[in-house]
Design an enzyme around this catalytic site. Structure first.
Site, mmCIF file in Angstrom:
data_model
loop_
_atom_site.group_PDB
_atom_site.id
_atom_site.type_symbol
_atom_site.label_atom_id
_atom_site.label_comp_id
_atom_site.label_asym_id
_atom_site.label_seq_id
_atom_site.Cartn_x
_atom_site.Cartn_y
_atom_site.Cartn_z
ATOM 1 N N ASP A 288 0.861 -1.179 0.000
ATOM 2 C CA ASP A 288 0.000 0.000 0.000
ATOM 3 C C ASP A 288 0.903 1.235 0.000
ATOM 4 O O ASP A 288 2.118 1.133 0.167
ATOM 5 C CB ASP A 288 -0.989 -0.013 1.176
ATOM 6 C CG ASP A 288 -2.219 0.851 0.848
ATOM 7 O OD1 ASP A 288 -2.156 1.641 -0.113
ATOM 8 O OD2 ASP A 288 -3.224 0.768 1.557
ATOM 9 N N TRP A 289 0.288 2.373 -0.167
ATOM 10 C CA TRP A 289 1.048 3.621 -0.374
ATOM 11 C C TRP A 289 2.043 3.849 0.789
ATOM 12 O O TRP A 289 1.624 4.124 1.913
ATOM 13 C CB TRP A 289 0.081 4.788 -0.473
ATOM 14 C CG TRP A 289 0.714 6.104 -0.786
ATOM 15 C CD1 TRP A 289 1.581 6.796 0.018
ATOM 16 C CD2 TRP A 289 0.553 6.883 -1.964
ATOM 17 N NE1 TRP A 289 1.971 7.951 -0.595
ATOM 18 C CE2 TRP A 289 1.349 8.042 -1.815
ATOM 19 C CE3 TRP A 289 -0.184 6.740 -3.136
ATOM 20 C CZ2 TRP A 289 1.417 9.042 -2.784
ATOM 21 C CZ3 TRP A 289 -0.113 7.736 -4.104
ATOM 22 C CH2 TRP A 289 0.683 8.869 -3.923
#
Ligand code: BGC
Length: 755
Positions: A288-289
């Site tokens: 994820d980011w």
């Protein structure tokens, strides 16, 4: 003759297997050849994903980083980009990757196409309330068609996190609280995005996220730690992810949270043992980011080097926006800390998906401006959005038959800050929706000419313009328009009040501890109620809200979520009875925030509570345990009577099936749709079992006076769960089977599973 047909079928089967095998081996050969030509820098590059030059959906680095990134792109050190929007931009970047870099490996372009691209569908939680799997597949298909027509080939969807806590803003992105329904929805959405063949021009790669446990963030606070046992992991959290794998999903995204005290991004067991091991997943996992870098503040990694090492060992194949793989992996391999085979495996997975998309044959295949103009927001797509919006609406309450509205001769006061709002219905994660482009309830209702509609906002919900990056600034002071709204209510036959959350009040980073109607809306609702009690409350929200007062006092309540581009038309058609509501909740609505997390498939406890009066039982002193509106709840303008629950045998063995059926009759005055739901309770297990579990459902449509027998087949596979022995299996013993209109159903038939 039969023999000939059989041989023909066998031959075809063999030929098609050979074809697919030879295609597979061609693919693997191509990938292996390519890998053998790659430098370590280029391999690390394939594992690196950067945000584009459009709106970021996470925190960006400070300072002048763009030049450095551009150079990396030119050097083949970027494998993917996200949030690059539009054919021209995508084409330009792809051209650099293909024509300027040494090996010309195309980029894969990802974006959060969560509930539509230009044509916006209901938020996923809303759409799951339709229980219409074909519809969900269709809307994902339309979203894929639009996104691919605009240059994209990968969506970060579906989010398949099970969510039980309405404080968590991201409940809007999933399919609610149930693993059985969640699994079917996951499959439908994956099929919709990916189509039958990934290399088709309108297919995009889907991504099952967030792996795993993100929906269990403690206290509903986004990004927070989770705490659940491994039975919950397997029985509740994992099934939709497994279903996505079974449906052929090609990518996974891991999650921000820790589970078992380990950040998901660095979690070897879930990514390597379960996903890539037990489930044999051969696509790739994107972080994820920034979640690789975030293992440092988690207190799990010492520094960037350590974080990259832990993540790659744990099976995170692509680094979204931590810039750590591109900067650290080469050193880590050279120093012997990371085995080159792990890198090769990750790169192979990424190249495999690019190959399946057909990017090596034509890297520009999605870059066609004409197609983009034709597809985006087409009338045809908008029709699907309207259908989805209508089917997602849930009628929570309808006393005194206040709904549907009469079409002639009435004066209707339309009140509330969301009644003319053309933006909130687009919800969060709205991709390329044009600001203010949804139809409002006011517009929808004005299409019906027979009544007089008087619109008064009554109160502003918020100040300023909202978007993904800012917090909604709520109005808590200005009541200056209350008076006009009261006057309109006093002189009208019926009041329709449209209230709830602004479109960006739910979604990522939007946790709330108060889940009542925000701002001054509740106050306005109570003021209007003093004047005219003929109120229909239309609730727009991205999560279950606390509607206890409204439930006690307001005769009709319609849960209208955030329904996308065609929101106002859909709501008006439901209010006027041109569409008889058929939606059913997929998340329990609590009586107040103190009850969350709340879900229908709870465990009984050793001291089950049946009333508030009991002291030493598992209940509260101020409110009963049951939710305000249960999972599966949703009314229609007609009534359905369930009778004659019948089971054809009280005994089931591991090789047989039994049938349970019920008669459903439409006893009202409208044709309507009903979702009949099968629940099963496993009375005693090697671990404590839920009070009920959804195990089947069927949507039927009945005209007034019509009836139908709905039946479900039960076999031992339906009774399997992750047992104390850490195996998926059914255990012998007593079961109760229920068929009803929602999860509150109490009428059951008993059967035994025997060896
Ligand atoms: C979210 C993901 C999303 C990603 C890219 C993250 O902050 O958690 O769900 O796909 O950003 O936008």
């Amino acid at each position: 003759m039969r023999k000939i047909i059989y041989s023909l079928i066998t031959l075809l089967f063999v030929v098609s297997c050979e074809n697919s095998n030879s295609h597979d081996s061609e693919k693997e050969k191509f990938i292996n050849d390519l890998i053998s030509k790659m430098t370590l820098e280029e391999k690390a590059g394939q594992m690196n994903q950067y945000n584009g030059f459009w709106d970021a959906t996470g925190p960006m680095p400070e300072g002048d980083y763009q030049k450095k990134r551009y150079n990396e792109l030119m050097n083949g050190q970027v494998g993917s980009m996200l949030n690059v929007i539009g054919v021209d931009e995508i084409y330009a970047l792809q051209k650099i990757a293909v024509e300027e870099t040494r090996l010309g490996i195309p980029l894969i372009f990802g974006h959060d196409v969560i509930h539509g691209y230009k044509t916006i569908f209901p938020i996923p939680l809303a759409e799951s309330s339709s229980w219409d799997l074909d519809l969900m597949e269709k809307s994902a298909r339309v979203a894929a068609t639009e996104a691919s027509a605009d240059g994209l080939n990968w969506t970060f969807a579906p989010m398949v996190d099970i969510s039980r806590d309405a404080r968590w803003g991201r409940v809007m992105e999933g399919a609610g609280e149930d693993p059985y329904l969640g699994s079917l929805v996951a499959k439908a959405r994956v099929k919709g995005f990916q189509g039958t063949d990934l290399s088709e021009i309108n297919s995009i790669v889907a991504c099952a996220k967030h792996f795993a446990g993100y929906g269990f963030s403690e206290a509903g606070r986004d990004y927070n730690t989770t705490d659940f046992n491994h039975f919950t992991l397997h029985n509740t959290i994992m099934p939709p992810f497994k279903a996505a794998v079974d449906a052929g999903v090609r990518t996974f995204m891991n999650s921000f949270n820790t589970l078992d005290e380990i950040p998901a991004t660095g979690h070897i067991h879930i990514q390597r043992d379960i996903l890539k091991g037990d489930w044999d997943f051969d696509g790739f996992v994107v972080s994820d980011w920034g979640s690789i870098d975030q293992m440092i503040p988690h207190g799990f990694a010492r520094d960037g080097n350590h974080a990259a090492e832990l993540a790659v060992i744990a099976g995170s194949d692509m680094d979204m926006e931590s810039s750590l793989y591109v900067s650290k992996l080469v050193g880590l391999v050279n120093s012997g800390k990371v085995d080159i085979n792990l890198i090769d495996d990750a790169v192979k997975r990424i190249l495999r998906v690019k190959y399946e998309l057909g990017l090596f044959d034509d890297p520009y295949k999605y870059c066609n401006n004409e197609r983009s103009i034709q597809e985006l927001g087409s009338d045809q797509n908008m029709q699907v959005a309207l259908e989805a919006a209508k089917k997602s609406i849930v009628l929570l309450k309808n006393n005194n038959q206040l709904l549907p509205l009469e079409k002639e001769g009435k004066k209707i006061a339309l009140i509330g800050p969301l009644a003319d709002d053309k933006n909130s219905p687009l919800g969060n994660w709205r991709s390329q929706a044009v600001y203010n482009s949804a139809t409002s309830v006011l517009e929808g209702m004005n299409k019906y000419k027979g009544n007089r509609i008087v619109f008064e906002k009554g109160v502003e919900l918020y100040y300023g313009k909202t978007n993904f990056h800012n917090r909604v600034k709520l109005n808590y002071n200005d009541r200056s328009d209350f008076g006009k709204a009261k006057l309109a209510a006093a002189t009208s036959d019926v009041v329709v009040m449209v209230m709830g959350e602004e479109g960006h009040q739910s979604g990522e980073g939007r946790s709330r501890t108060n889940i009542g109607l925000p701002g001054l809306q509740f106050e306005l609702l109570k003021e209007i109620y003093k004047i005219n009690q003929n109120i229909i409350l239309v609730v727009m929200s991205g999560r279950p809200l606390d509607l206890s007062w409204a439930d006690k006092n307001i005769p009709s309540i319609v849960q209208a979520w955030q329904l996308g581009s065609k929101s106002g038309d859909a709501i008006a058609q439901v209010l006027y009875g041109d569409y008889n509501p058929s939606g059913k909740l997929t998340m329990s609505f609590p009586r107040n925030v103190g009850q969350v997390p709340i879900y229908y498939n709870f465990k009984n406890t050793g001291r089950p509570s049946t009333s508030i009066e009991q002291v030493t039982n598992s209940g509260y002193a101020d409110v009963v345990n049951s939710p305000l509106y249960s999972f599966g709840h949703g009314l229609s303008y007609t009534n359905f009577k369930y009778s004659n629950l019948t089971i054809d045998s009280g005994e089931l063995d591991y090789n047989s099936k039994i049938n349970i059926s019920v008669k459903i009759e439409n006893t009202g005055f409208f044709t309507g749709k009903e979702v009949a739901q099968l629940y099963i309770r496993d009375i005693v297990g090697s671990i404590a079992r839920p009070m009920k579990e959804l195990k089947g459902f069927e949507m039927i449509e009945l005209a007034p006076g019509e009836s139908k027998v709905v039946s479900f087949e039960i076999d031992s596979s339906l009774l399997e769960f992750y047992t104390y022995e850490n195996k998926w299996e059914a255990e012998d013993g007593k079961f109760h089977a229920f068929i009803g209109t929602n999860s509150d159903v109490s009428d059951y038939k008993e059967f035994h599973l025997v060896k």
